[in-house]
Scaffold this motif. Structure first.
Motif: not given
Length: 99
Positions: A15-18, A24-25, A70-72
């Motif tokens: 959950e935290t990583a997602l 970031d996006v 690049e972010a996506v």
């Protein structure tokens, strides 16, 4: 106005990583996509493994620019490790902005 609502479920323990990957996006959008008029990330109250994004684009070209960013690409490259199941996308034409 074009909108996309995405519903994304995190793998157990991710959950935290997602959340960080989605933020970031969002940071990329704010810094590099003036034609993306909103990129909102939410996390479920009852089920914190469920995330939604609500994205608003000036037009189809802005949506295409975002989706090719690049972010996506970076987000979806991480997807297998972070995402449980399919991402559900709803692409729509906005019909009202009143609350």
């Amino acid at each position: 106005m074009i909108t996309i609502t995405a519903i994304i479920r995190a793998r157990s323990g991710q959950e935290t990583a997602l959340r960080d990957a989605l933020l970031d996006v969002a940071a990329h959008v704010k810094a590099h996509e003036p034609e993306t008029l909103g990129f909102h990330v939410s996390q479920g109250l009852e089920d914190p493994s469920v995330f939604t994004t609500y994205e608003r684009f000036r037009d189809e070209a802005a949506k295409d620019t975002h989706n090719a960013s690049e972010a996506v690409a970076r987000f979806f490259a991480q997807g297998e490790a972070l995402i449980d199941g399919d991402v559900v996308l709803h692409t729509c034409r906005e019909v009202s902005t009143e609350g």
